[in-house]
Design a protein around this motif. Structure first.
Motif, PDB file in Angstrom:
ATOM      1  N   ARG A  63       0.897  -1.155   0.000  1.00  0.00           N
ATOM      2  CA  ARG A  63       0.000   0.000   0.000  1.00  0.00           C
ATOM      3  C   ARG A  63       0.933   1.201   0.000  1.00  0.00           C
ATOM      4  N   GLY A  64       1.040   1.843  -1.156  1.00  0.00           N
ATOM      5  CA  GLY A  64       2.043   2.888  -1.304  1.00  0.00           C
ATOM      6  C   GLY A  64       3.423   2.251  -1.212  1.00  0.00           C
ATOM      7  N   ASP A  65       4.279   2.810  -0.370  1.00  0.00           N
ATOM      8  CA  ASP A  65       5.628   2.274  -0.193  1.00  0.00           C
ATOM      9  C   ASP A  65       5.692   1.220   0.903  1.00  0.00           C
ATOM     10  N   ARG A  66       4.594   0.949   1.573  1.00  0.00           N
ATOM     11  CA  ARG A  66       4.591   0.032   2.716  1.00  0.00           C
ATOM     12  C   ARG A  66       4.305  -1.398   2.272  1.00  0.00           C
ATOM     13  N   VAL A  67       5.281  -2.283   2.512  1.00  0.00           N
ATOM     14  CA  VAL A  67       5.124  -3.694   2.178  1.00  0.00           C
ATOM     15  C   VAL A  67       4.309  -4.357   3.284  1.00  0.00           C
ATOM     16  N   MET A  68       3.210  -4.989   2.900  1.00  0.00           N
ATOM     17  CA  MET A  68       2.293  -5.570   3.868  1.00  0.00           C
ATOM     18  C   MET A  68       2.188  -7.085   3.764  1.00  0.00           C
ATOM     19  N   GLY A  69       2.709  -7.640   2.679  1.00  0.00           N
ATOM     20  CA  GLY A  69       2.662  -9.074   2.478  1.00  0.00           C
ATOM     21  C   GLY A  69       3.684  -9.487   1.440  1.00  0.00           C
ATOM     22  N   MET A  70       3.967 -10.784   1.399  1.00  0.00           N
ATOM     23  CA  MET A  70       4.942 -11.303   0.436  1.00  0.00           C
ATOM     24  C   MET A  70       4.637 -12.746   0.094  1.00  0.00           C
ATOM     25  N   MET A  71       5.153 -13.187  -1.025  1.00  0.00           N
ATOM     26  CA  MET A  71       5.072 -14.591  -1.432  1.00  0.00           C
ATOM     27  C   MET A  71       6.063 -14.830  -2.549  1.00  0.00           C
ATOM     28  N   GLN A  72       6.404 -16.095  -2.720  1.00  0.00           N
ATOM     29  CA  GLN A  72       7.238 -16.504  -3.833  1.00  0.00           C
ATOM     30  C   GLN A  72       6.467 -17.500  -4.677  1.00  0.00           C
ATOM     31  N   LEU A  73       6.453 -17.257  -5.975  1.00  0.00           N
ATOM     32  CA  LEU A  73       5.835 -18.180  -6.930  1.00  0.00           C
ATOM     33  C   LEU A  73       6.950 -18.823  -7.743  1.00  0.00           C
ATOM     34  N   THR A  74       6.865 -20.132  -7.876  1.00  0.00           N
ATOM     35  CA  THR A  74       7.792 -20.871  -8.718  1.00  0.00           C
ATOM     36  C   THR A  74       6.972 -21.589  -9.771  1.00  0.00           C
ATOM     37  N   PHE A  75       7.384 -21.448 -11.019  1.00  0.00           N
ATOM     38  CA  PHE A  75       6.689 -22.075 -12.127  1.00  0.00           C
ATOM     39  C   PHE A  75       7.497 -23.300 -12.534  1.00  0.00           C
ATOM     40  N   ILE A  76       6.891 -24.480 -12.400  1.00  0.00           N
ATOM     41  CA  ILE A  76       7.590 -25.750 -12.531  1.00  0.00           C
ATOM     42  C   ILE A  76       7.053 -26.525 -13.737  1.00  0.00           C
ATOM     43  N   PRO A  77       7.915 -26.799 -14.725  1.00  0.00           N
ATOM     44  CA  PRO A  77       7.478 -27.668 -15.819  1.00  0.00           C
ATOM     45  C   PRO A  77       7.494 -29.115 -15.352  1.00  0.00           C
ATOM     46  N   GLY A  78       6.633 -29.928 -15.914  1.00  0.00           N
ATOM     47  CA  GLY A  78       6.603 -31.333 -15.520  1.00  0.00           C
ATOM     48  C   GLY A  78       6.073 -32.221 -16.627  1.00  0.00           C
ATOM     49  N   LEU A  79       6.373 -33.485 -16.511  1.00  0.00           N
ATOM     50  CA  LEU A  79       5.857 -34.455 -17.469  1.00  0.00           C
ATOM     51  C   LEU A  79       4.478 -34.965 -17.075  1.00  0.00           C
ATOM     52  N   SER A  80       4.230 -35.091 -15.774  1.00  0.00           N
ATOM     53  CA  SER A  80       2.942 -35.618 -15.338  1.00  0.00           C
ATOM     54  C   SER A  80       1.822 -34.647 -15.698  1.00  0.00           C
ATOM     55  N   ARG A  81       0.610 -35.184 -15.666  1.00  0.00           N
ATOM     56  CA  ARG A  81      -0.572 -34.398 -16.047  1.00  0.00           C
ATOM     57  C   ARG A  81      -0.436 -33.864 -17.467  1.00  0.00           C
ATOM     58  N   ARG A  82       0.125 -34.727 -18.322  1.00  0.00           N
ATOM     59  CA  ARG A  82       0.263 -34.412 -19.755  1.00  0.00           C
ATOM     60  C   ARG A  82       1.145 -33.191 -19.988  1.00  0.00           C
ATOM     61  N   GLY A  83       2.217 -33.117 -19.229  1.00  0.00           N
ATOM     62  CA  GLY A  83       3.174 -32.033 -19.423  1.00  0.00           C
ATOM     63  C   GLY A  83       2.748 -30.713 -18.816  1.00  0.00           C
ATOM     64  N   ALA A  84       1.889 -30.760 -17.820  1.00  0.00           N
ATOM     65  CA  ALA A  84       1.371 -29.525 -17.217  1.00  0.00           C
ATOM     66  C   ALA A  84       2.430 -28.799 -16.400  1.00  0.00           C
ATOM     67  N   TRP A  85       2.372 -27.496 -16.456  1.00  0.00           N
ATOM     68  CA  TRP A  85       3.156 -26.646 -15.565  1.00  0.00           C
ATOM     69  C   TRP A  85       2.411 -26.527 -14.247  1.00  0.00           C
ATOM     70  N   ARG A  86       3.173 -26.348 -13.175  1.00  0.00           N
ATOM     71  CA  ARG A  86       2.602 -26.138 -11.847  1.00  0.00           C
ATOM     72  C   ARG A  86       3.061 -24.795 -11.317  1.00  0.00           C
ATOM     73  N   GLY A  87       2.203 -24.157 -10.594  1.00  0.00           N
ATOM     74  CA  GLY A  87       2.583 -22.966  -9.857  1.00  0.00           C
ATOM     75  C   GLY A  87       2.751 -23.359  -8.395  1.00  0.00           C
ATOM     76  N   GLN A  88       3.921 -23.128  -7.843  1.00  0.00           N
ATOM     77  CA  GLN A  88       4.208 -23.453  -6.437  1.00  0.00           C
ATOM     78  C   GLN A  88       4.237 -22.147  -5.659  1.00  0.00           C
ATOM     79  N   ILE A  89       3.395 -22.040  -4.634  1.00  0.00           N
ATOM     80  CA  ILE A  89       3.334 -20.846  -3.790  1.00  0.00           C
ATOM     81  C   ILE A  89       4.069 -21.153  -2.487  1.00  0.00           C
ATOM     82  N   GLU A  90       5.027 -20.298  -2.135  1.00  0.00           N
ATOM     83  CA  GLU A  90       5.824 -20.484  -0.923  1.00  0.00           C
ATOM     84  C   GLU A  90       6.031 -19.147  -0.217  1.00  0.00           C
ATOM     85  N   SER A  91       6.511 -19.244   1.002  1.00  0.00           N
ATOM     86  CA  SER A  91       6.928 -18.072   1.788  1.00  0.00           C
ATOM     87  C   SER A  91       5.848 -17.000   1.853  1.00  0.00           C
TER      88      SER A  91
END
Length: 156
Positions: A63-91
């Motif tokens: 909100r403005g310059d004030r950081v109020m939340g955070m997260m890390q997204l990792t985009f993971i390629p994979g063979l399973s699920r017919r080659g589907a990419w996954r979004g991994q939410i962390e931190s």
């Protein structure tokens, strides 16, 4: 009193101290993180590595310059699920004084949208077994506890 809206954006180096402080705010983080300044070079190196990896997105809710939340997204390629990419939410963290105001929900809605934009077929996350209130929050958002996870610490 109305507040300015929360904006989600990519984290910048100037956000790093606020992000480390949020990671250290809870019981688990207080045992793992070091909030002394200047910040340990390992945090700066990790931030740089994440920022330069096209399959990583370190994001903040601000909100403005004030950081109020955070997260890390990792985009993971994979063979399973017919080659589907996954979004991994962390931190995922929301500053203690801001919890309960809907910021976490906004962050997850944004993250899921980012995963859709990147063509992910699945969004997943891990959470410490002791974070039972977080588990309930994730379930309210539609996530289901479908797998067991294991970790092996191999560093210091």
């Amino acid at each position: 009193m109305t507040h300015a809206p929360i904006a989600m954006r990519s984290a910048v180096a100037a956000d790093l101290e606020s992000m480390i402080a949020m990671l250290a705010e809870d019981t688990l983080g207080s045992q793992r993180e070091d909030t002394r300044t200047p910040l340990d070079q390992a945090y700066i190196d990790a931030f740089d590595a994440i920022a330069h990896d096209p399959n990583q997105l370190l994001a903040v809710a601000a909100r403005g310059d004030r950081v109020m939340g955070m997260m890390q997204l990792t985009f993971i390629p994979g063979l399973s699920r017919r080659g589907a990419w996954r979004g991994q939410i962390e931190s995922v963290r929301v500053a203690g004084a801001e919890r309960g105001a809907g910021i976490g929900k906004q962050m997850f809605e944004w993250a899921i949208s980012e995963c859709r934009t990147r063509g992910c077929g699945l969004v997943q996350l891990t959470t410490d077994a002791s974070r039972t209130s977080a588990h309930a929050f994730y379930e309210r958002l539609g996530f289901r506890a479908s797998h067991l996870g294991y970790k092996l610490a191999i560093g210091d």
